[in-house]
Design a protein around this motif. Structure first.
Motif, PDB file in Angstrom:
ATOM      1  N   ASN A  75      38.964  34.704  48.438  1.00 37.40           N
ATOM      2  CA  ASN A  75      38.755  33.254  48.522  1.00 37.40           C
ATOM      3  C   ASN A  75      37.331  32.827  48.828  1.00 37.40           C
ATOM      4  O   ASN A  75      37.000  31.643  48.708  1.00 37.40           O
ATOM      5  N   ASN A  76      36.482  33.775  49.241  1.00 37.32           N
ATOM      6  CA  ASN A  76      35.131  33.407  49.654  1.00 37.32           C
ATOM      7  C   ASN A  76      34.099  33.888  48.634  1.00 37.32           C
ATOM      8  O   ASN A  76      34.255  34.958  48.026  1.00 37.32           O
ATOM      9  N   VAL A  77      33.033  33.110  48.482  1.00 39.61           N
ATOM     10  CA  VAL A  77      31.934  33.505  47.608  1.00 39.61           C
ATOM     11  C   VAL A  77      31.192  34.685  48.241  1.00 39.61           C
ATOM     12  O   VAL A  77      30.859  34.660  49.427  1.00 39.61           O
ATOM     13  N   SER A  93      31.925  34.986  42.557  1.00 40.27           N
ATOM     14  CA  SER A  93      32.658  33.790  42.978  1.00 40.27           C
ATOM     15  C   SER A  93      34.157  33.988  42.790  1.00 40.27           C
ATOM     16  O   SER A  93      34.583  34.632  41.827  1.00 40.27           O
TER      17      SER A  93
END
Length: 266
Positions: free
Chosen positions: A119-121, A148
């Motif tokens: 869920n995180n870049v 991403s």
């Protein structure tokens, strides 16, 4: 070694053999070569293809590695075990390593990804070429690359758009404030090939959200989408005056989402 001592005595000659035992101690020293990674005098650059790495495009993406130093090259026998992916999302690995046929300081890593959701870049993804990858035995780490996550569809955190088919335009053609009926004109397109004898059918649904992100109306759903067949032999379709009944009045600020869940070409 035998030393012979001869004594002459009257008509009798006695020969005495004396054995001298010499103990020879031979000490050999074995040279032990210890290979340690050299302090890196070279550097390595990484470029991704596609240039923007995304959760949906990771599987099969390429990383081009170039050793930047005169005389520094990759070994011709490099494999995936000669490289390490740093700060990579869970499920990302290296499937194939190919040395450039024209430049032996260039290598291509094909990535494999099992689809584990993140869920995180990731802004500090790097690749390390281990000492086993090059004759100088240098440990080389690349520049940072960004990966991403897929953007979740609004209101449906587990569903992701794949970008192969999408709406080209969404416009309100009318709104009846008395009965909260909204009318939309929507253009749809797919990047998949449609032959002259085929038709494409789009499966889609529409959600309307108010300014607080709360759904105030929809047509279809992810599990039960609407469908429309496009123009024969073309990769497009159009919804004209598509009607939606809202469950509350249309607010001054709103969002309309049109999601194509799949297409069929027959």
């Amino acid at each position: 070694m035998l030393n012979r001592l001869t004594c002459f005595m009257k008509k009798h000659i006695t020969t005495i053999y004396v054995t001298s035992i010499i103990l020879l101690v031979i000490i050999t020293f074995q040279n032990i070569n210890i290979i340690t990674p050299l302090a890196a005098t070279s550097s390595i650059t990484a470029t991704s293809y596609p240039t923007s790495l995304n959760e949906l495009s990771l599987n099969g993406s390429l990383i081009k590695l170039v050793i930047v130093s005169s005389g520094s090259i990759f070994k011709p026998t490099i494999t995936a075990s000669d490289f390490v992916l740093n700060n990579a999302p869970i499920g990302l690995g290296i499937s194939i390593v190919t040395l450039s046929p024209s430049d032996n300081n260039e290598a291509y890593l094909q990535l494999s990804y099992n689809g584990t959701v993140f869920n995180n870049v990731i802004t500090n993804f790097t690749v390390t070429a281990l000492p086993s990858s090059n004759p100088k035995a240098e440990n080389l780490t690349s520049n940072n690359l960004t990966i991403s996550p897929a953007i979740p569809l609004e209101g449906y955190l587990n569903y992701y758009a794949n970008g192969l088919s999408y709406p080209t335009s969404v416009a309100i053609s009318g709104y009846n404030i008395k009965n909260n009926k909204l009318y939309l004109n929507i253009g749809l397109i797919t990047t998949k090939a449609v032959s002259i004898t085929q038709n494409v059918t789009f499966y889609y649904y529409i959600d309307i959200f108010n300014e607080n992100g709360i759904s105030i109306g929809n047509s279809g759903s992810y599990s039960s989408p609407n469908s429309i067949t496009g123009v024969p032999s073309k990769n497009i379709a159009a919804l004209i005056n598509k009607q939606l009944t809202l469950n509350s009045a249309l607010t001054a600020a709103y969002r309309i989402t049109v999601i194509i869940t799949s297409v069929s070409i027959n």
